[in-house]
Write a protein that holds these residues in place. Structure first.
Motif, PDB file in Angstrom:
ATOM      1  N   PHE A   1      -0.980  10.545  -7.753  1.00  0.00           N
ATOM      2  CA  PHE A   1      -0.942  11.264  -9.026  1.00  0.00           C
ATOM      3  C   PHE A   1      -2.182  10.993  -9.852  1.00  0.00           C
ATOM      4  O   PHE A   1      -2.686  11.876 -10.547  1.00  0.00           O
ATOM      5  CB  PHE A   1       0.335  10.917  -9.794  1.00  0.00           C
ATOM      6  CG  PHE A   1       1.567  11.458  -9.125  1.00  0.00           C
ATOM      7  CD1 PHE A   1       2.557  10.604  -8.665  1.00  0.00           C
ATOM      8  CD2 PHE A   1       1.715  12.817  -8.934  1.00  0.00           C
ATOM      9  CE1 PHE A   1       3.680  11.102  -8.024  1.00  0.00           C
ATOM     10  CE2 PHE A   1       2.831  13.325  -8.299  1.00  0.00           C
ATOM     11  CZ  PHE A   1       3.818  12.470  -7.841  1.00  0.00           C
ATOM     12  N   LEU A   2      -2.705   9.761  -9.780  1.00  0.00           N
ATOM     13  CA  LEU A   2      -3.955   9.448 -10.456  1.00  0.00           C
ATOM     14  C   LEU A   2      -5.090  10.292  -9.881  1.00  0.00           C
ATOM     15  O   LEU A   2      -5.895  10.872 -10.612  1.00  0.00           O
ATOM     16  CB  LEU A   2      -4.258   7.958 -10.285  1.00  0.00           C
ATOM     17  CG  LEU A   2      -5.211   7.310 -11.275  1.00  0.00           C
ATOM     18  CD1 LEU A   2      -4.684   7.427 -12.678  1.00  0.00           C
ATOM     19  CD2 LEU A   2      -5.422   5.853 -10.912  1.00  0.00           C
ATOM     20  N   GLY A   3      -5.139  10.396  -8.543  1.00  0.00           N
ATOM     21  CA  GLY A   3      -6.180  11.184  -7.885  1.00  0.00           C
ATOM     22  C   GLY A   3      -6.074  12.668  -8.212  1.00  0.00           C
ATOM     23  O   GLY A   3      -7.083  13.324  -8.465  1.00  0.00           O
TER      24      GLY A   3
ATOM     25  N   ILE B   1       0.845  -1.193   0.000  1.00  0.00           N
ATOM     26  CA  ILE B   1       0.000   0.000   0.000  1.00  0.00           C
ATOM     27  C   ILE B   1       0.881   1.244   0.000  1.00  0.00           C
ATOM     28  O   ILE B   1       0.641   2.223  -0.726  1.00  0.00           O
ATOM     29  CB  ILE B   1      -0.957   0.004   1.217  1.00  0.00           C
ATOM     30  CG1 ILE B   1      -1.985  -1.105   1.087  1.00  0.00           C
ATOM     31  CG2 ILE B   1      -1.653   1.350   1.345  1.00  0.00           C
ATOM     32  CD1 ILE B   1      -2.939  -1.187   2.249  1.00  0.00           C
TER      33      ILE B   1
ATOM     34  N   THR C   1       3.955   1.601  -1.158  1.00  0.00           N
ATOM     35  CA  THR C   1       4.584   1.836  -2.459  1.00  0.00           C
ATOM     36  C   THR C   1       3.566   2.159  -3.537  1.00  0.00           C
ATOM     37  O   THR C   1       3.937   2.678  -4.598  1.00  0.00           O
ATOM     38  CB  THR C   1       5.411   0.611  -2.898  1.00  0.00           C
ATOM     39  OG1 THR C   1       4.627  -0.561  -2.763  1.00  0.00           O
ATOM     40  CG2 THR C   1       6.670   0.489  -2.070  1.00  0.00           C
ATOM     41  N   ALA C   2       2.285   1.867  -3.304  1.00  0.00           N
ATOM     42  CA  ALA C   2       1.258   2.196  -4.289  1.00  0.00           C
ATOM     43  C   ALA C   2       0.783   3.639  -4.171  1.00  0.00           C
ATOM     44  O   ALA C   2       0.111   4.149  -5.063  1.00  0.00           O
ATOM     45  CB  ALA C   2       0.058   1.257  -4.130  1.00  0.00           C
ATOM     46  N   LEU C   3       1.148   4.310  -3.051  1.00  0.00           N
ATOM     47  CA  LEU C   3       0.673   5.682  -2.852  1.00  0.00           C
ATOM     48  C   LEU C   3       1.062   6.649  -3.966  1.00  0.00           C
ATOM     49  O   LEU C   3       0.231   7.467  -4.363  1.00  0.00           O
ATOM     50  CB  LEU C   3       1.146   6.208  -1.497  1.00  0.00           C
ATOM     51  CG  LEU C   3       0.429   5.643  -0.288  1.00  0.00           C
ATOM     52  CD1 LEU C   3       1.023   6.194   0.998  1.00  0.00           C
ATOM     53  CD2 LEU C   3      -1.057   5.971  -0.348  1.00  0.00           C
ATOM     54  N   PRO C   4       2.290   6.604  -4.507  1.00  0.00           N
ATOM     55  CA  PRO C   4       2.593   7.531  -5.615  1.00  0.00           C
ATOM     56  C   PRO C   4       1.623   7.414  -6.772  1.00  0.00           C
ATOM     57  O   PRO C   4       1.065   8.425  -7.222  1.00  0.00           O
ATOM     58  CB  PRO C   4       4.008   7.113  -6.030  1.00  0.00           C
ATOM     59  CG  PRO C   4       4.607   6.543  -4.819  1.00  0.00           C
ATOM     60  CD  PRO C   4       3.488   5.846  -4.100  1.00  0.00           C
ATOM     61  N   THR C   5       1.394   6.194  -7.252  1.00  0.00           N
ATOM     62  CA  THR C   5       0.437   6.018  -8.357  1.00  0.00           C
ATOM     63  C   THR C   5      -0.925   6.564  -7.981  1.00  0.00           C
ATOM     64  O   THR C   5      -1.538   7.324  -8.740  1.00  0.00           O
ATOM     65  CB  THR C   5       0.306   4.528  -8.713  1.00  0.00           C
ATOM     66  OG1 THR C   5       1.577   4.003  -9.052  1.00  0.00           O
ATOM     67  CG2 THR C   5      -0.637   4.327  -9.871  1.00  0.00           C
ATOM     68  N   LEU C   6      -1.399   6.206  -6.790  1.00  0.00           N
ATOM     69  CA  LEU C   6      -2.725   6.618  -6.361  1.00  0.00           C
ATOM     70  C   LEU C   6      -2.828   8.136  -6.264  1.00  0.00           C
ATOM     71  O   LEU C   6      -3.805   8.739  -6.715  1.00  0.00           O
ATOM     72  CB  LEU C   6      -3.046   5.974  -5.012  1.00  0.00           C
ATOM     73  CG  LEU C   6      -4.478   6.102  -4.503  1.00  0.00           C
ATOM     74  CD1 LEU C   6      -5.450   5.567  -5.521  1.00  0.00           C
ATOM     75  CD2 LEU C   6      -4.631   5.369  -3.189  1.00  0.00           C
TER      76      LEU C   6
END
Lengths: 114, 129
Positions: free
Chosen positions: B99-101, B90, B92-97
């Motif tokens: 920038f997507l958000g 979770i 390491t997934a925060l950057p993707t989430l």
């Protein structure tokens, strides 16, 4: 996550939620429920290909767990109505229902594919 | 109760989209993306939002079934794993989430601006008639 991936992830989310808000309702108004099916194919389908499908997909996955472009749809849908003045408090049941429904379906899929 | 009806609607959306999208893309490649969107997202939208099975209120914030699909995808990747793995993935997934958000928020800001301009043009036409 390099700088190009940051920008393409951002743009993938931006274009997707922009198209969702501007096109979907118009297609439904013009063509009824088939308009909705058309919107699903045109918007979700095309954006899936760009965001996830092609080898140089826009949405960069920084982790082993999958961050789907539907996060952009969800956040966009919430913010669109929020910025138009709708009540967040009245939406809390649905917010919980969506999270719970998502978790339960994920656990169910995990159970089925073991 | 309406709450349990909503859960069922969101459950159905998360389940069908997450479970069967891969089958379409495995068999048809990129075309599978359009087919999966038409045959999975389409009917789910029809039930959940066109007929409002998830009971979104008119004066409340719109909770898209995309949230259920997103949470379902997350859960499938995290279930049956050790807590350390879950927390780390979770994190390491925060950057993707994030920038997507951010992209999603900017997208709807742009959409609101576009709608405002369209409305202005329409009312200008009506006044001139």
């Amino acid at each position: 996550m390099n700088n190009i991936s940051i920008v393409t992830t951002f743009l993938g989310g931006m274009v997707f939620s922009f198209l969702l808000q501007v096109i979907w309702a118009r297609l439904v108004r013009k063509f009824g429920s088939f308009g909705g099916m058309l919107a699903a194919m045109l918007i979700s389908g095309t954006m899936w290909i760009l965001n996830h499908g092609i080898s140089r997909h826009l949405v960069y996955q920084s982790s082993s767990v999958w961050i789907d472009m539907s996060w952009a749809a969800a956040i966009g849908g919430i913010c669109f109505s929020l910025f138009m003045g709708k009540s967040l408090k009245k939406a809390t049941p649905n917010l919980f229902a969506a999270t719970i429904g998502g978790i339960l379906s994920g656990l169910f899929i995990n159970f089925l594919t073991k | 109760m309406k709450f349990f009806k909503s859960i069922i609607g969101y459950f159905l959306a998360g389940f069908t989209v997450t479970m069967f999208w891969g089958k379409f893309t495995l068999s048809f490649g990129l075309l599978g993306g359009w087919l999966a969107a038409f045959f999975l997202v389409g009917p789910m939208w029809y039930i959940n939002h066109h007929h409002n099975f998830v009971s979104n209120k008119k004066d409340a914030v719109f909770i898209d079934m995309g949230l259920a699909i997103a949470v379902c995808n997350l859960t499938v990747g995290l279930a049956d794993k050790k807590l350390s793995y879950q927390i780390n993935s979770i994190y390491t997934a925060l950057p993707t989430l994030i920038f997507l958000g951010l992209g999603a928020v900017c997208g709807v800001v742009a959409a609101l601006y576009a709608e405002k301009q369209i409305y202005k043009l329409k009312t200008k036409d009506k006044i001139n008639e």
